[in-house]
Design a protein around this motif. Structure first.
Motif, PDB file in Angstrom:
ATOM      1  N   GLU A   1      -6.738  -9.845 -16.572  1.00 26.81           N
ATOM      2  CA  GLU A   1      -6.625  -9.186 -17.664  1.00 26.81           C
ATOM      3  C   GLU A   1      -7.558  -9.593 -18.647  1.00 26.81           C
ATOM      4  N   GLU A   2      -8.805  -9.400 -18.588  1.00 26.62           N
ATOM      5  CA  GLU A   2      -9.909  -9.876 -19.281  1.00 26.62           C
ATOM      6  C   GLU A   2     -10.603  -8.436 -19.814  1.00 26.62           C
ATOM      7  N   SER A   3     -10.664  -8.256 -20.858  1.00 25.20           N
ATOM      8  CA  SER A   3     -11.303  -7.130 -21.351  1.00 25.20           C
ATOM      9  C   SER A   3     -12.900  -7.165 -21.182  1.00 25.20           C
TER      10      SER A   3
ATOM     11  N   LEU B   1      -9.170   2.813 -30.211  1.00 24.96           N
ATOM     12  CA  LEU B   1      -8.440   1.670 -29.275  1.00 24.96           C
ATOM     13  C   LEU B   1      -8.350   0.406 -30.135  1.00 24.96           C
ATOM     14  N   LYS B   2      -9.153   0.032 -30.869  1.00 24.75           N
ATOM     15  CA  LYS B   2      -9.116  -1.071 -31.778  1.00 24.75           C
ATOM     16  C   LYS B   2      -8.093  -0.970 -32.817  1.00 24.75           C
ATOM     17  N   ASP B   3      -7.973   0.183 -33.331  1.00 21.79           N
ATOM     18  CA  ASP B   3      -6.949   0.479 -34.360  1.00 21.79           C
ATOM     19  C   ASP B   3      -5.343   0.382 -33.704  1.00 21.79           C
ATOM     20  N   ILE B   4      -5.194   0.726 -32.777  1.00 18.50           N
ATOM     21  CA  ILE B   4      -3.970   0.751 -32.013  1.00 18.50           C
ATOM     22  C   ILE B   4      -3.567  -0.673 -31.617  1.00 18.50           C
ATOM     23  N   ASN B   5      -4.624  -1.229 -31.045  1.00 15.98           N
ATOM     24  CA  ASN B   5      -4.398  -2.646 -30.597  1.00 15.98           C
ATOM     25  C   ASN B   5      -4.602  -3.809 -31.570  1.00 15.98           C
ATOM     26  N   ASP B   6      -4.670  -3.336 -32.811  1.00 22.01           N
ATOM     27  CA  ASP B   6      -4.975  -4.272 -33.914  1.00 22.01           C
ATOM     28  C   ASP B   6      -6.070  -5.463 -33.586  1.00 22.01           C
ATOM     29  N   SER B   7      -7.174  -4.764 -33.298  1.00 22.50           N
ATOM     30  CA  SER B   7      -8.310  -5.581 -32.903  1.00 22.50           C
ATOM     31  C   SER B   7      -9.297  -5.605 -33.603  1.00 22.50           C
ATOM     32  N   ALA B   8     -10.094  -6.473 -34.032  1.00 25.01           N
ATOM     33  CA  ALA B   8     -11.244  -6.308 -35.082  1.00 25.01           C
ATOM     34  C   ALA B   8     -12.466  -5.687 -34.440  1.00 25.01           C
TER      35      ALA B   8
END
Length: 206
Positions: free
Chosen positions: A93-95, A199-206
Motif C-alpha cells: 500500500e505504497e504510492s 486524484l490529489k483533490d479527492i484524496n485531500d493530498s497536497a
C-alpha cells in the motif's frame, strides 16, 4: 429491455426504474446523463448511495479468467521484474508511479493482464484504462481514460476532470489499489496533469 427485469411479482414502476437505471449506467460510461436525452417526461433521480456502491460493485465483479491467473508464470525476465516491483508496492500500500516502455508487440498488454488478474482475485480494485478504445477492449474491464476519469476530449491549460469528492467515481478511485493507463504517452500531457490534480483533490493530498 424491460423483459430482462420482469418477474412474476415485479410491479411496472419497479421494472421501469430498473431499465432507466441501466440506461443511465451505460450513458455514464460515455460521460453523459440520462436526463440529457429526455427519454421520459420527468427528471430521473436515483439513490446516490446506491449509485456510489454500484461503481465499486461493478469493478469487484469483473470476471477473472483462469488463463489470466496463470499469466504470471509465463512472463519473461523483464516482464517478471516489472511485475514483482509493482506487486510489492500494491501489497505494501505504497504510492508509486511506473512507466512501462517498449515497441508494439513486446508484451505490454500481456503484462497488464498478468498484473490485473491476481490483484482482482484478492478482492482489490484495479482499474484498467487506455488512451484508445481499441487498446481498452484488450484489457479485462477496460475503459478509455477519458471515460473513466471524466477527462474532457479537448484539453487546454486549465483542463480539469469533472469528478466531485462525493461522487461514486471518487469513492471508486479512493478504493483503487492499482490504476493502469495503457498508451498514456498518446494523450496530451494536460490530460495526465488533470488526472493528477483530480486524484490529489479527492484524496485531500497536497
Amino acid at each position: 429491455m424491460s423483459e430482462d427485469y420482469c418477474t412474476s411479482h415485479s410491479p411496472l414502476s419497479h421494472i421501469r426504474s430498473q431499465v432507466l437505471h441501466h440506461i443511465h449506467s451505460v450513458l455514464q460510461t460515455m460521460g453523459s446523463h440520462i436526463n440529457d436525452y429526455h427519454l421520459v417526461d420527468y427528471t430521473v433521480t436515483f439513490n446516490e448511495e446506491d449509485m456510489k456502491l454500484k461503481e465499486i460493485h461493478e469493478e469487484l465483479n469483473i470476471l477473472i479468467s483462469k488463463e489470466d491467473l496463470l499469466l504470471p508464470e509465463t512472463l519473461n525476465v523483464k516482464q517478471r521484474e516489472a511485475y514483482d516491483i509493482i506487486f510489492q508496492k500494491v501489497f505494501a500500500e505504497e504510492s508509486a508511479t511506473f512507466f512501462i516502455d517498449g515497441p508494439g508487440g513486446t508484451g505490454k498488454t500481456y503484462l497488464y493482464r498478468a498484473i490485473l488478474a491476481p490483484v482482482r482475485s484478492r478482492g482489490m480494485i484495479a482499474l484498467a484504462t487506455a488512451s484508445s478504445g481499441v487498446a481498452a477492449i484488450l484489457l479485462p474491464g477496460g475503459r478509455t481514460a477519458h471515460s473513466r476519469f471524466k477527462i474532457p476530449l479537448t484539453c487546454e491549460k486549465d483542463t480539469t476532470c469533472t469528478v466531485s469528492k462525493q461522487s461514486g467515481l471518487a469513492k471508486l478511485l479512493q478504493c483503487a489499489k492499482l490504476i493502469i493507463w495503457d498508451e498514456a504517452p498518446m494523450s496530451h500531457h494536460q490530460s495526465i496533469e488533470a488526472l493528477d490534480l483530480m486524484l490529489k483533490d479527492i484524496n485531500d493530498s497536497a
